[in-house]
Design a protein around this motif. Sequence first.
Motif, mmCIF file in Angstrom:
data_model
loop_
_atom_site.group_PDB
_atom_site.id
_atom_site.type_symbol
_atom_site.label_atom_id
_atom_site.label_comp_id
_atom_site.label_asym_id
_atom_site.label_seq_id
_atom_site.Cartn_x
_atom_site.Cartn_y
_atom_site.Cartn_z
ATOM 1 N N ALA A 179 -13.094 -4.505 -15.326
ATOM 2 C CA ALA A 179 -12.797 -5.873 -15.770
ATOM 3 C C ALA A 179 -11.312 -6.207 -15.681
ATOM 4 N N LYS A 180 -10.452 -5.193 -15.594
ATOM 5 C CA LYS A 180 -9.009 -5.456 -15.540
ATOM 6 C C LYS A 180 -8.537 -5.609 -14.094
ATOM 7 N N PHE A 181 -9.266 -6.421 -13.327
ATOM 8 C CA PHE A 181 -8.915 -6.554 -11.917
ATOM 9 C C PHE A 181 -7.711 -7.471 -11.684
ATOM 10 N N HIS B 11 -0.827 -9.407 -11.326
ATOM 11 C CA HIS B 11 -0.838 -8.378 -10.289
ATOM 12 C C HIS B 11 -2.175 -7.648 -10.340
ATOM 13 N N ASP B 12 -2.454 -6.862 -9.309
ATOM 14 C CA ASP B 12 -3.574 -5.925 -9.355
ATOM 15 C C ASP B 12 -3.155 -4.627 -8.695
ATOM 16 N N VAL B 13 -3.746 -3.535 -9.140
ATOM 17 C CA VAL B 13 -3.480 -2.202 -8.587
ATOM 18 C C VAL B 13 -4.819 -1.548 -8.303
ATOM 19 N N THR B 14 -5.003 -1.119 -7.069
ATOM 20 C CA THR B 14 -6.251 -0.462 -6.666
ATOM 21 C C THR B 14 -5.926 0.836 -5.941
ATOM 22 N N ARG B 15 -6.937 1.673 -5.773
ATOM 23 C CA ARG B 15 -6.720 2.951 -5.078
ATOM 24 C C ARG B 15 -7.898 3.240 -4.167
ATOM 25 N N THR B 16 -7.599 3.853 -3.015
ATOM 26 C CA THR B 16 -8.629 4.311 -2.086
ATOM 27 C C THR B 16 -8.227 5.694 -1.587
ATOM 28 N N VAL B 17 -9.227 6.480 -1.250
ATOM 29 C CA VAL B 17 -8.972 7.781 -0.620
ATOM 30 C C VAL B 17 -9.203 7.626 0.867
ATOM 31 N N ARG B 18 -8.203 7.997 1.628
ATOM 32 C CA ARG B 18 -8.264 7.812 3.070
ATOM 33 C C ARG B 18 -9.262 8.787 3.691
ATOM 34 N N PRO C 261 -5.567 2.161 -15.979
ATOM 35 C CA PRO C 261 -6.112 3.024 -14.923
ATOM 36 C C PRO C 261 -6.128 2.312 -13.580
ATOM 37 N N THR C 262 -6.023 3.094 -12.517
ATOM 38 C CA THR C 262 -6.192 2.536 -11.169
ATOM 39 C C THR C 262 -7.636 2.642 -10.706
ATOM 40 N N HIS C 263 -8.437 3.425 -11.428
ATOM 41 C CA HIS C 263 -9.843 3.596 -11.045
ATOM 42 C C HIS C 263 -10.727 2.612 -11.810
ATOM 43 N N GLN C 264 -12.014 2.637 -11.511
ATOM 44 C CA GLN C 264 -12.983 1.739 -12.153
ATOM 45 C C GLN C 264 -14.182 2.544 -12.647
ATOM 46 N N ASN C 265 -13.887 3.586 -13.403
ATOM 47 C CA ASN C 265 -14.958 4.457 -13.898
ATOM 48 C C ASN C 265 -15.969 3.711 -14.756
ATOM 49 N N PRO D 238 0.850 -1.203 0.000
ATOM 50 C CA PRO D 238 0.000 0.000 0.000
ATOM 51 C C PRO D 238 0.883 1.250 0.000
ATOM 52 N N LEU D 239 0.817 2.035 -1.048
ATOM 53 C CA LEU D 239 1.750 3.123 -1.274
ATOM 54 C C LEU D 239 1.054 4.471 -1.164
ATOM 55 N N ASP D 240 1.771 5.421 -0.594
ATOM 56 C CA ASP D 240 1.224 6.766 -0.413
ATOM 57 C C ASP D 240 1.459 7.573 -1.689
ATOM 58 N N VAL D 241 0.737 7.205 -2.716
ATOM 59 C CA VAL D 241 0.869 7.839 -4.033
ATOM 60 C C VAL D 241 -0.532 8.016 -4.610
ATOM 61 N N ARG D 242 -0.797 9.196 -5.133
ATOM 62 C CA ARG D 242 -2.061 9.413 -5.830
ATOM 63 C C ARG D 242 -1.830 9.208 -7.326
ATOM 64 N N ALA D 243 -2.177 8.043 -7.788
ATOM 65 C CA ALA D 243 -1.948 7.692 -9.196
ATOM 66 C C ALA D 243 -3.268 7.286 -9.834
ATOM 67 N N GLU D 244 -3.624 7.949 -10.911
ATOM 68 C CA GLU D 244 -4.834 7.570 -11.634
ATOM 69 C C GLU D 244 -4.557 6.514 -12.694
ATOM 70 N N ARG D 245 -3.299 6.274 -12.956
ATOM 71 C CA ARG D 245 -2.906 5.207 -13.862
ATOM 72 C C ARG D 245 -1.555 4.679 -13.397
ATOM 73 N N TYR D 246 -1.201 3.514 -13.892
ATOM 74 C CA TYR D 246 0.101 2.948 -13.555
ATOM 75 C C TYR D 246 0.681 2.300 -14.805
#
Length: 1012
Positions: A812-814, A841-848, A802-806, A782-790
């Motif tokens: 589907a790219k989970f 691998h998987d990459v996800t993002r959450t806002v604390r 993308p790291t989001h699921q708009n 879990p990284l302290d980075v705000r990334a909308e893509r990787y």
Amino acid sequence: MHDDRKLVEARLERVLRERVRPAVHPVTTPLTVEIWSTSGEPVPVAEGLAAPTRPIAAGDPWGTPWGTSWFEVTGQVPEEWAGRTVEAVLDLGFTPRQPGFQCEGLVHEIDGTPVKGLHPRNNYIRVGAPAVGGERIHWRIEAASNPDLETDGVPFGPTALGDTATAGDAPQYVLGELRLAVFDETVWDLVMDLEVLGELMTELPLDGARRWEILRAIGRALDAVDLQDVNGTARAARDELAGVLAAPATPVAHRVSAVGHAHIDSAWLWPLRETVRKVARTASNMTRLLEEYPDFVFAMSQAQQYAWIKEHRPEVYAKVKKAVADGRFVPAGGMWVESDTNMPGSEAMARQFVHGKRFFLDEFGIENDEAWLPDTFGFAAGLPQIIKAAGSTRLLTQKISWSRTNSFPHHTFDWEGIDGTRIFTHFPPVDSYNCEMTGKQLAHAARNFKEKGVARHSLAPVGYGDGGGGTTREMVAKAARLRSLEGAPTVQWETPADFFAKARAEYPEPPVWVGELYLELHRATLTSQAQTKKGNRRSESLLTEAELWAATAAVRTGFPYPYEDLDRIWKTVLLHQFHDILPGSSIAWVHREARETYTRLAEELEAVIAGAQRALAGEGTGELIFNAAPHTRRGIPPGGASAASDEGARVRPVPHGGGYVLDNGLLRVEIDGRGLIVSVYDHAADREAIAPGQAANLLQLHPDFPNQWDAWDVDAFYRNTGSDLTDVSALGVEDSSVRVVRTFGGSRVSQLLSVPKGIKRLDIDTEVDWYEREKFLKLAFPLDVRAERYASETQFGHTYRPTHQNTSWEWAKFEACNHRFVHVDEPGWGIAVVNDATYGHDVTRTVRTGADTGTTTTVRASLLRAPRYPDPETDQGVHRFHHALVPGATINDAVREGYRANLPERRVTGGVTEVAPLVRVDNDAVVVSAVKLADDGGGDLIVRLYEANGGRARATVRADGFAADRALLTDLLERPLAGAEPPAVADGGFALALRPFQMVTVRLPRSTGSPA
């Protein structure tokens, strides 16, 4: 009227099943059969022909799992059958299951000449047309008792039959009837007429006149059939259908280019050695069918499969070569095998085309223009450039139609890769690479075709695959009736090249799809069978080293470059990248052999590397460090060697609050009492990498029971439940590292955490002794980075996701693929997670929430699974992984550390103090992926390089060790590119200007006096 319709349809089905089809062979006489069996490996044909036999009769069991039986078949055509068409009908005990997944056979004349393959829906051999009467039959059938891997009636369930070590010796089949029969062609034609019209009728609109016209004609034909004398009345029945069969297709009908096909997995639910025989049986069938039907065209891909026939069945290969020369047996695809395209590295993906296209050129003088990958599990975004660099411009695939969430919006389009290369691509709307030429399939193709209104052509691969025998005479007959038939698409046998030419001509400006062709299914193939994946990655890396050091030593010292050995090893590695081997979706036998093969190849390649490095190091007692990675490391030049030096004191762990701290002045890593990483501090950036309150190096265990396809699939709901493995069994200092040990279930994990001196990198070496079932193990950061893509590395570059699921496309790219690194960043600072053996691998993002509303971007590497089908012991045992966390990393840093993790330094004793690189590049954005001698054996140097950061780059490339006065730009087959301006060479160097992710192959001719 509706009741009348249903009555006619039901009547047709029963009359065909119970009266008309049985009348195709109205008179039969039994053949005499004897058998000889072996439960071991197949014997040579000569031995099988000479083996002593014993009597066997219909109803008798035969065939141990994976055994081979040789049936001797004898008989005589009755004199009274003179003037009639006669054929043998041979039932080895076929089950109703799909062809290719059960017993199969190859019929031989008694002198060993192959006659024809036997399969469940292709079990006849023509004896005479007409027969003269009295012909004697004497054949031997090599029959494989490959198990039907249904388990208790459930397809694709756990089974012990997937390996000879566990399969047992119970007979798998019961012999059916083997007989001579009169063949009534008129009745057979009536069957074809009724099937084509019946299938078409049910697909036409219920309120359309054509449907009812066909229905009435079928009704009249059934009335004309005397069920007690089908053979005598078949002609009258056919006459009733002639009118509706003669009605031509409309001018706007969809147009289907039919290509005879037999998609044969090079290994899957059978071992590699059985594929050799499946290919021979199918090729025997298809060369015979080509002789019988002059309009028929058959295409076969995978150069490896041609090579198998050439080596093991030269009699069959002679027929194949003749049919290829006639233009009707078409080598397709130009690849060594139909490989996975997600996981093979840059060079391996390129070599698939190099070895495939070169085989077709050498053997047949043919260079086909298409990549042919109907069954591959998605397509990496770097592939278009590779296809074009191999001299091809087109791609055919089918598998994307299997996606479960989103329907792909095109069937014909241009596919654009990461460097801007576009490849004309077609997805057959028939949605099958085993088309049977049924009315339902063709109607689906016409309805499904997404380019309606702007294009009308699609392709249909026609035939049973996987050892099912290929195209049948029934399919050919149906295609003839559908050539122009009102209410149906038109059908014409054509080569892939003919289809693509027509499709391109009618659609010169198709829509464009940019980026990877992601399959929304089979995502777990990026993780299953970890040992196979590690063997692949290690083999790729060792081949890179072997070519580099052997080329360097050849140029500098006259070291004998191992052309033949490297060619053979590359082909073996490429074979194991087949899309059911590298993805981990084959039976236990396949993966057991793969592990053994990778071990053997590693020993061979290590010997090549050691020999070349000894030649370069010379005699002496000094120590040199050889570096094959394409970036400078600690003063050791890329592709060169320098004398070893004392690096000073190592980093020592410091006790800290029940845990430990590792600090090398660049990076400070805090490990808590649970053995978890709670802080990774970048001194130079004054920046924390780990999200507040989170812990990295966190092992997470999920239940893993997909809805279907155990080894292939991981379904999104797996993330709903799981556990963090935080209990620690042991935590302590080991040399300059921290050792963490955990136990859970029946398994044990041991990790070594360290930070090397002078490098901003945290190394994590993980050993898992894995004995879980239906579980999924992840390693989380879990990284302290705000990334909308990787970014994740792919062939010759990287691709962004993308790291989001708009949208549903992002959701589907989970689970996705990377090669050596994943990189996440925000402007000015990023982090790379690199690996030496994992892909999923998987990459996800959450806002604390709370006072800190920052964003946590979590990168998780997929380590292990434990599916039970097709290998019930998948991944059980010991596995070793290396990962590294690189804070403050740019993309270029990620590329560098990815190579470092996979191409470790080597220490060699010798007399010199330095080995200069054979090739130098003055821009780290330009990466050398291969240094080797030319495949033609002439001694020229080949250098392949690419722009790795995704931007434009200029670089000067220099050769060191010989006078390079010319440089030629070439394709992957090392042929000069037409129209390409050769770079000017001055002082042994030349300049290149590269577009983002552009890959370039350069040939540097050497004088004839140069050692090689």
